[in-house]
Design a protein around this motif. Structure first.
Motif, PDB file in Angstrom:
ATOM      1  N   ARG A  15      40.249  -4.795 -42.089  1.00  0.00           N
ATOM      2  CA  ARG A  15      41.634  -4.371 -42.286  1.00  0.00           C
ATOM      3  C   ARG A  15      42.560  -5.584 -42.406  1.00  0.00           C
ATOM      4  O   ARG A  15      43.463  -5.601 -43.227  1.00  0.00           O
ATOM      5  CB  ARG A  15      42.078  -3.463 -41.142  1.00  0.00           C
ATOM      6  CG  ARG A  15      41.385  -2.101 -41.170  1.00  0.00           C
ATOM      7  CD  ARG A  15      41.891  -1.212 -40.070  1.00  0.00           C
ATOM      8  NE  ARG A  15      43.312  -0.960 -40.166  1.00  0.00           N
ATOM      9  CZ  ARG A  15      43.893  -0.098 -40.998  1.00  0.00           C
ATOM     10  NH1 ARG A  15      43.156   0.604 -41.818  1.00  0.00           N
ATOM     11  NH2 ARG A  15      45.192   0.070 -41.011  1.00  0.00           N
ATOM     12  N   ARG A  18      42.084  -7.285 -45.837  1.00  0.00           N
ATOM     13  CA  ARG A  18      42.670  -6.537 -46.947  1.00  0.00           C
ATOM     14  C   ARG A  18      44.183  -6.376 -46.822  1.00  0.00           C
ATOM     15  O   ARG A  18      44.803  -5.728 -47.639  1.00  0.00           O
ATOM     16  CB  ARG A  18      42.039  -5.148 -47.049  1.00  0.00           C
ATOM     17  CG  ARG A  18      40.547  -5.124 -47.278  1.00  0.00           C
ATOM     18  CD  ARG A  18      40.191  -5.650 -48.659  1.00  0.00           C
ATOM     19  NE  ARG A  18      38.792  -5.482 -48.979  1.00  0.00           N
ATOM     20  CZ  ARG A  18      37.836  -6.335 -48.659  1.00  0.00           C
ATOM     21  NH1 ARG A  18      38.119  -7.401 -47.964  1.00  0.00           N
ATOM     22  NH2 ARG A  18      36.593  -6.114 -49.019  1.00  0.00           N
ATOM     23  N   LYS A  20      45.833  -4.735 -44.444  1.00  0.00           N
ATOM     24  CA  LYS A  20      46.205  -3.412 -43.955  1.00  0.00           C
ATOM     25  C   LYS A  20      46.710  -3.467 -42.519  1.00  0.00           C
ATOM     26  O   LYS A  20      47.392  -2.573 -42.066  1.00  0.00           O
ATOM     27  CB  LYS A  20      44.996  -2.458 -43.989  1.00  0.00           C
ATOM     28  CG  LYS A  20      44.305  -2.374 -45.305  1.00  0.00           C
ATOM     29  CD  LYS A  20      45.081  -1.543 -46.265  1.00  0.00           C
ATOM     30  CE  LYS A  20      44.319  -1.380 -47.567  1.00  0.00           C
ATOM     31  NZ  LYS A  20      45.119  -0.781 -48.589  1.00  0.00           N
ATOM     32  N   GLU A  21      46.328  -4.495 -41.812  1.00  0.00           N
ATOM     33  CA  GLU A  21      46.644  -4.585 -40.391  1.00  0.00           C
ATOM     34  C   GLU A  21      47.915  -5.390 -40.193  1.00  0.00           C
ATOM     35  O   GLU A  21      48.205  -6.315 -40.928  1.00  0.00           O
ATOM     36  CB  GLU A  21      45.468  -5.254 -39.672  1.00  0.00           C
ATOM     37  CG  GLU A  21      45.400  -4.996 -38.197  1.00  0.00           C
ATOM     38  CD  GLU A  21      45.147  -3.555 -37.846  1.00  0.00           C
ATOM     39  OE1 GLU A  21      45.673  -3.107 -36.829  1.00  0.00           O
ATOM     40  OE2 GLU A  21      44.431  -2.876 -38.593  1.00  0.00           O
TER      41      GLU A  21
END
Length: 150
Positions: A15, A18, A20-21
């Motif tokens: 995550r 990418r 996303k976190e």
């Protein structure tokens, strides 16, 4: 199973890699919150206050990101609706031209007769299912058909 954590979608590393976190967000110094702590931390009023402030900030950022995501998703729909409305306006403005052409067709007696309607509605031939055929491509450039595949 000795798998690479970056390739497993449910892991923190995947995550973070990418984007996303929230850890990767440079505007926040959240990387300290994701760290493992093996030593228990004593209660500290300042630490609790900063943690609560950071939690509120994280929530604000999450909500803002959700709004942007929703706005982007709905932008396509809004554009389609605007285009349809513009098309309707064009048709409404040129409606007199369409009616004029219909009147001319009626004056020339172009409507379909009963015989033409029968021919137009008739299906010629018989329906059959399309079947896939397998074929081999030969070395000399020819094609050898093998069999039908359902």
């Amino acid at each position: 199973m000795k798998r690479q954590p970056r390739k497993l979608k449910w892991t923190k590393t995947h995550r973070a890699l990418r984007g996303k976190e929230m850890i990767v967000d440079s505007s926040l110094l959240l990387s300290q919150f994701a760290k493992k702590r093996n030593i228990p931390v004593k209660y500290d009023r300042n630490l609790v206050a900063t943690t609560l402030k950071a939690m509120e900030r994280v929530e604000e950022i999450r909500q803002r990101r959700e709004r942007v995501f929703t706005k982007r998703r709905l932008a396509g729909k809004a554009a389609r609706d605007r285009q349809r409305e513009a098309d309707r306006r064009v048709v409404a403005e040129g409606e007199h031209l369409i009616r004029k052409e219909l009147r001319e067709m009626e004056e020339q007696n172009v409507p379909l007769t009963a015989e033409k309607e029968k021919i137009a509605g008739k299906v010629f031939g018989e329906e059959r299912q399309r079947q896939k055929k397998k074929a081999k491509v030969l070395v000399d450039g020819g094609v050898e058909e093998e069999m039908d595949v359902d």
